[in-house]
Motif scaffolding. Structure first.
Motif, PDB file in Angstrom:
ATOM      1  N   ARG A 133      -3.464  72.976  84.377  1.00  0.00           N
ATOM      2  CA  ARG A 133      -4.666  72.963  85.193  1.00  0.00           C
ATOM      3  C   ARG A 133      -4.797  74.328  85.872  1.00  0.00           C
ATOM      4  N   PRO A 134      -5.996  74.894  85.939  1.00  0.00           N
ATOM      5  CA  PRO A 134      -6.163  76.234  86.516  1.00  0.00           C
ATOM      6  C   PRO A 134      -5.572  76.338  87.912  1.00  0.00           C
ATOM      7  N   SER A 135      -4.923  77.464  88.172  1.00  0.00           N
ATOM      8  CA  SER A 135      -4.293  77.673  89.471  1.00  0.00           C
ATOM      9  C   SER A 135      -5.050  78.684  90.314  1.00  0.00           C
ATOM     10  N   ALA A 136      -6.292  79.001  89.914  1.00  0.00           N
ATOM     11  CA  ALA A 136      -7.093  79.899  90.740  1.00  0.00           C
ATOM     12  C   ALA A 136      -7.129  79.335  92.150  1.00  0.00           C
ATOM     13  N   ARG A 137      -6.810  80.150  93.113  1.00  0.00           N
ATOM     14  CA  ARG A 137      -6.691  79.673  94.486  1.00  0.00           C
ATOM     15  C   ARG A 137      -8.027  79.753  95.212  1.00  0.00           C
ATOM     16  N   THR A 138      -8.228  78.778  96.083  1.00  0.00           N
ATOM     17  CA  THR A 138      -9.407  78.776  96.924  1.00  0.00           C
ATOM     18  C   THR A 138      -9.033  79.321  98.291  1.00  0.00           C
ATOM     19  N   LEU A 139      -9.648  80.433  98.658  1.00  0.00           N
ATOM     20  CA  LEU A 139      -9.380  81.074  99.933  1.00  0.00           C
ATOM     21  C   LEU A 139     -10.179  80.393 101.036  1.00  0.00           C
ATOM     22  N   LEU A 140      -9.475  79.978 102.103  1.00  0.00           N
ATOM     23  CA  LEU A 140     -10.104  79.409 103.286  1.00  0.00           C
ATOM     24  C   LEU A 140      -9.811  80.312 104.478  1.00  0.00           C
ATOM     25  N   ALA A 141     -10.692  80.319 105.450  1.00  0.00           N
ATOM     26  CA  ALA A 141     -10.479  81.146 106.640  1.00  0.00           C
ATOM     27  C   ALA A 141     -11.066  80.461 107.857  1.00  0.00           C
ATOM     28  N   ARG A 142     -10.521  80.812 109.015  1.00  0.00           N
ATOM     29  CA  ARG A 142     -11.013  80.261 110.284  1.00  0.00           C
ATOM     30  C   ARG A 142     -10.905  81.320 111.357  1.00  0.00           C
ATOM     31  N   ASP A 143     -11.959  81.501 112.110  1.00  0.00           N
ATOM     32  CA  ASP A 143     -11.975  82.480 113.192  1.00  0.00           C
ATOM     33  C   ASP A 143     -11.295  81.946 114.438  1.00  0.00           C
ATOM     34  N   PHE A 144     -10.661  82.858 115.172  1.00  0.00           N
ATOM     35  CA  PHE A 144     -10.231  82.598 116.539  1.00  0.00           C
ATOM     36  C   PHE A 144     -10.965  83.533 117.495  1.00  0.00           C
TER      37      PHE A 144
END
Length: 407
Positions: free
Chosen positions: A372-383
């Motif tokens: 199964r593809p392992s392309a990563r999904t980038l998530l981010a959150r501001d502080f």
């Protein structure tokens, strides 16, 4: 950072900040959850000796005097629009098997957010590549999806690659299993450890016929073009000498980085960064440096061996177009030196010409047939900060595998 006191919850579990006496119990929990041992030196390197924070950024869940959960953060310095800001990367999220499905992930996350959000000083933001188990929890608590980053594979030994990606014991590698991080996983799904999907045609185990057909396809790729393509560059009359370092030279690497600093969001490359990051006790790194005219280092490549898998974790300068030819020569030298590895991986845009060297994303045939593809999904959150990280696109980031080597 807010000075929060330990809070008893409405249940029998208490969520609180890390205390020095928690180190040994956390290492024991890590081994139980992830199925591999980590040393005290590794913990010190990762959290206590981290040059980008003045405390251990870990939240634990305690019940009856036992540590049953952990929400940890890996501090690093991001370069955002030319300004250095401290960011946290969530990692090593763990919940003891006997205490799952009780909402501990959410409670630890909420505690950490209350601890850091709106505080004076770092962190400015969080970014991570959560797996499917922890992704919903991150989104629930304010993380935003930025985009996906591919992983490229180069099969060196087709039969060995297939075995490694299906039945090989080296599947549980130090980078989290064929470039799938364990950073936010706590459910061991199979022999490969957390977060590793080795589904074939809808989730079934790969059949012997399927393995054979994929191996044949990979063998055709290797024999028809791979070795010939390598020789074209290796044998070319170039202007570079390639120097190999058993230990990456921090000052040299920083000097190459500063020759062409990329505009995208990335970890700030300093000698201090390389000296600390490449001293991870769980990994061994080597560097190849291209030297022009016998004295000027113009490009570098950092690699790391994990069992029979070679990872290209960094290329410099990060603005790859500046020295694409030199990086190509370094890659050819590395591939020639490490030809006994079953396969090689490269993360995202680490390489200027992945197809030229027969690196293929696992989103396309033949690798998409195997895993199964392992392309990563980038998530981010501001502080808080000058730029809203949550509003960026994946093209605004310039990440290498070294940015993610937290395990």
């Amino acid at each position: 950072m807010k000075d929060l006191t330990s809070k008893p919850s409405t249940s029998s579990c208490r969520v609180r900040p890390f205390e020095p006496s928690d180190r040994a119990p956390l290492l024991g929990l890590y081994e139980q959850v992830f199925g591999r041992e980590r040393s005290v030196d590794w913990f010190r390197w990762k959290f206590e000796d981290n040059p980008y924070t003045d405390h251990v950024p870990i939240v634990v869940a305690e019940r009856g005097g036992d540590i049953v959960g952990c929400r940890a953060f890996f501090a690093q310095e991001l370069r955002i629009d030319g300004t250095e800001r401290i960011a946290f990367q969530p990692c090593d999220t763990m919940v003891h098997p006997d205490h799952r499905n009780e909402g501990l992930f959410s409670r630890m996350n909420e505690y950490a957010l209350e601890r850091y959000a709106g505080a004076d000083g770092p962190p400015a933001c969080c970014f991570n590549f959560p797996n499917e188990n922890s992704k919903p929890g991150n989104l629930k608590h304010g993380w935003r999806e930025i985009g996906t980053v591919p992983v490229y594979y180069r099969p060196q030994d087709p039969i060995g690659s297939v075995r490694a990606l299906t039945d090989g014991e080296d599947g549980r590698d130090e980078s989290g299993g064929f470039d799938r991080t364990r950073d936010e996983e706590w459910v061991v799904t199979d022999e490969f450890g957390p977060g590793v999907d080795r589904d074939l045609h809808g989730g079934s185990e790969p059949s012997e016929d399927a393995e054979t057909s994929v191996a044949d396809a990979l063998a055709d790729v290797v024999t028809s073009s791979q070795q010939a393509g390598d020789r074209l560059v290796t044998d070319a009359d170039g202007e570079f000498d390639v120097v190999r370092f058993e230990t990456p030279p921090p000052d040299v690497l920083e000097s190459i980085y500063r020759r062409s600093i990329p505009p995208g969001i990335h970890t700030n490359r300093t000698a201090e960064f390389y000296r600390w990051r490449c001293s991870n006790p769980a990994h061994t790194y080597a560097a190849y440096v291209a030297v022009r005219d016998g004295e000027t280092p113009v490009a570098a490549l950092i690699c790391s061996d994990v069992d029979e898998h070679l990872r290209i974790v960094e290329t410099l300068p990060r603005e790859i177009e500046a020295e694409a030819t030199a990086i190509d020569r370094l890659l050819a030298a590395v591939l020639a030196d490490r030809s006994d590895n079953h396969y090689v991986t490269a993360f995202g845009e680490t390489l200027p010409s992945p197809i030229q060297y027969r690196f293929y994303p696992d989103t396309r045939f033949p690798l998409s047939t195997l895993i199964r593809p392992s392309a990563r999904t980038l998530l981010a959150r501001d502080f808080g900060g000058a730029r809203a990280i949550e509003e960026t696109a994946v093209d605004d980031w310039t990440l290498s595998r070294l940015d993610l080597d937290t395990s």
